[in-house]
Design a protein around this motif. Sequence first.
Motif, short mmCIF file in Angstrom:
data_model
loop_
_atom_site.label_atom_id
_atom_site.label_comp_id
_atom_site.label_asym_id
_atom_site.label_seq_id
_atom_site.Cartn_x
_atom_site.Cartn_y
_atom_site.Cartn_z
N LEU A 125 60.44 -6.23 118.48
CA LEU A 125 60.15 -5.44 117.28
C LEU A 125 61.41 -4.84 116.67
CD1 LEU A 125 57.87 -4.31 115.49
CD2 LEU A 125 57.80 -2.35 117.02
N LEU A 126 62.35 -4.41 117.51
CA LEU A 126 63.53 -3.70 117.03
C LEU A 126 64.78 -4.58 116.95
CD1 LEU A 126 62.97 -0.41 119.03
CD2 LEU A 126 62.36 -0.88 116.65
N ASN A 127 64.68 -5.82 117.34
CA ASN A 127 65.82 -6.73 117.33
C ASN A 127 66.44 -6.85 115.94
OD1 ASN A 127 67.65 -8.55 118.44
ND2 ASN A 127 66.34 -10.29 117.94
N ALA A 128 67.74 -6.73 115.87
CA ALA A 128 68.54 -6.91 114.65
C ALA A 128 68.35 -5.80 113.61
CB ALA A 128 68.27 -8.28 114.02
N LYS A 129 67.73 -4.70 113.97
CA LYS A 129 67.61 -3.58 113.04
C LYS A 129 68.84 -2.68 113.16
CE LYS A 129 62.58 -3.33 112.97
NZ LYS A 129 62.36 -3.88 111.65
N ALA A 130 69.27 -2.12 112.06
CA ALA A 130 70.42 -1.22 112.03
C ALA A 130 69.94 0.23 112.07
CB ALA A 130 71.25 -1.45 110.78
N ILE A 131 70.54 1.02 112.94
CA ILE A 131 70.16 2.42 113.09
C ILE A 131 70.74 3.24 111.96
CG2 ILE A 131 70.42 4.48 114.53
CD1 ILE A 131 70.44 2.60 116.96
N ARG A 132 69.88 4.04 111.32
CA ARG A 132 70.32 4.96 110.27
C ARG A 132 70.67 6.32 110.84
NH1 ARG A 132 65.97 6.04 105.95
NH2 ARG A 132 66.32 3.85 105.64
N ILE A 133 69.82 6.83 111.72
CA ILE A 133 70.04 8.18 112.26
C ILE A 133 69.34 8.32 113.61
CG2 ILE A 133 68.02 9.19 111.15
CD1 ILE A 133 69.72 11.70 110.63
N VAL A 134 69.93 9.12 114.47
CA VAL A 134 69.32 9.50 115.74
C VAL A 134 69.34 11.02 115.77
CG1 VAL A 134 69.51 9.44 118.26
CG2 VAL A 134 70.19 7.44 116.90
N ARG A 135 68.19 11.62 116.06
CA ARG A 135 68.15 13.09 116.12
C ARG A 135 67.06 13.56 117.08
NH1 ARG A 135 65.77 13.95 110.13
NH2 ARG A 135 63.66 13.39 110.63
N PRO A 193 61.82 19.35 121.03
CA PRO A 193 62.57 19.58 122.26
C PRO A 193 62.45 18.46 123.30
CG PRO A 193 61.47 21.59 121.59
CD PRO A 193 60.98 20.50 120.68
N ASP A 194 61.30 17.78 123.33
CA ASP A 194 61.12 16.71 124.31
C ASP A 194 61.01 15.33 123.66
OD1 ASP A 194 58.71 17.12 123.09
OD2 ASP A 194 57.51 17.08 124.90
N GLU A 195 61.57 15.20 122.45
CA GLU A 195 61.42 13.94 121.71
C GLU A 195 62.69 13.61 120.94
OE1 GLU A 195 57.74 12.48 119.32
OE2 GLU A 195 58.92 13.76 118.00
N ILE A 196 63.06 12.33 120.99
CA ILE A 196 64.17 11.82 120.19
C ILE A 196 63.60 10.86 119.16
CG2 ILE A 196 66.23 10.35 120.22
CD1 ILE A 196 66.85 11.52 122.95
N LEU A 197 64.11 10.93 117.95
CA LEU A 197 63.73 10.03 116.87
C LEU A 197 64.91 9.14 116.54
CD1 LEU A 197 62.22 8.99 114.32
CD2 LEU A 197 63.07 11.02 113.15
N ILE A 198 64.66 7.84 116.52
CA ILE A 198 65.66 6.87 116.06
C ILE A 198 65.07 6.22 114.83
CG2 ILE A 198 66.99 4.81 116.63
CD1 ILE A 198 66.56 5.58 119.62
N GLU A 199 65.73 6.42 113.69
CA GLU A 199 65.26 5.84 112.43
C GLU A 199 66.18 4.71 112.03
OE1 GLU A 199 64.46 7.19 107.85
OE2 GLU A 199 64.07 8.64 109.45
N PHE A 200 65.58 3.61 111.61
CA PHE A 200 66.32 2.41 111.24
C PHE A 200 66.41 2.29 109.73
CE2 PHE A 200 64.61 1.91 115.44
CZ PHE A 200 65.65 1.35 116.15
N ASP A 201 67.36 1.47 109.26
CA ASP A 201 67.60 1.32 107.82
C ASP A 201 66.37 0.88 107.04
OD1 ASP A 201 70.20 2.22 107.75
OD2 ASP A 201 71.10 0.23 107.85
N ASP A 202 65.47 0.12 107.66
CA ASP A 202 64.29 -0.35 106.93
C ASP A 202 63.14 0.66 106.95
OD1 ASP A 202 63.32 -0.53 109.52
OD2 ASP A 202 62.68 -2.62 109.35
N GLY A 203 63.37 1.84 107.56
CA GLY A 203 62.34 2.87 107.60
C GLY A 203 61.54 2.90 108.89
#
Length: 57
Positions: free
Chosen positions: A14-24, A28-38
Amino acid sequence: MADLENEAAQLTDLLNAKAIRIVRRHRPDEILIEFDDGTRLFVNRTSDGLEFSVTGP
Protein backbone atom coordinates in the motif's frame (compact mmCIF):
# COMPACT_ATOMS: atom_id res chain seq x y z
CA MET A 1 2.77 -14.99 13.15
CA ALA A 2 1.37 -15.40 9.64
CA ASP A 3 -1.19 -12.65 10.34
CA LEU A 4 1.59 -10.21 11.25
CA GLU A 5 3.52 -11.12 8.11
CA ASN A 6 0.37 -10.67 6.01
CA GLU A 7 -0.32 -7.28 7.56
CA ALA A 8 3.28 -6.19 6.98
CA ALA A 9 3.12 -7.27 3.33
CA GLN A 10 -0.18 -5.41 2.80
CA LEU A 11 1.20 -2.21 4.36
CA THR A 12 4.35 -2.49 2.26
CA ASP A 13 2.32 -2.86 -0.94
CA LEU A 14 0.00 0.00 0.00
CA LEU A 15 2.79 2.45 0.89
CA ASN A 16 5.39 1.40 -1.68
CA ALA A 17 6.90 4.31 -3.65
CA LYS A 18 5.01 7.00 -1.72
CA ALA A 19 6.91 10.13 -0.68
CA ILE A 20 6.59 11.29 2.92
CA ARG A 21 5.35 14.85 3.38
CA ILE A 22 5.43 15.09 7.17
CA VAL A 23 5.91 12.99 10.30
CA ARG A 24 4.51 14.28 13.58
CA ARG A 25 3.26 13.19 16.96
CA HIS A 26 -0.49 13.31 16.47
CA ARG A 27 -1.33 12.29 20.06
CA PRO A 28 0.86 11.28 23.00
CA ASP A 29 0.66 7.61 21.97
CA GLU A 30 0.32 8.08 18.21
CA ILE A 31 2.55 9.06 15.30
CA LEU A 32 1.13 10.33 12.02
CA ILE A 33 3.01 9.89 8.75
CA GLU A 34 1.41 11.84 5.91
CA PHE A 35 2.38 11.19 2.31
CA ASP A 36 2.41 13.58 -0.65
CA ASP A 37 -0.74 12.04 -2.15
CA GLY A 38 -2.69 12.62 1.10
CA THR A 39 -2.47 9.05 2.40
CA ARG A 40 -2.01 8.96 6.18
CA LEU A 41 -0.44 6.21 8.26
CA PHE A 42 -1.22 6.27 11.98
CA VAL A 43 0.96 4.23 14.32
CA ASN A 44 -0.53 3.78 17.79
CA ARG A 45 1.13 2.31 20.86
CA THR A 46 -1.10 -0.25 22.56
CA SER A 47 -0.66 -2.52 25.54
CA ASP A 48 0.01 -5.39 23.09
CA GLY A 49 2.51 -3.51 20.88
CA LEU A 50 1.71 -1.34 17.88
CA GLU A 51 -1.45 -0.79 15.86
CA PHE A 52 -1.37 0.57 12.30
CA SER A 53 -4.15 2.24 10.36
CA VAL A 54 -4.13 3.86 6.93
CA THR A 55 -6.53 6.41 5.45
CA GLY A 56 -6.62 7.31 1.79
CA PRO A 57 -6.64 10.69 0.15
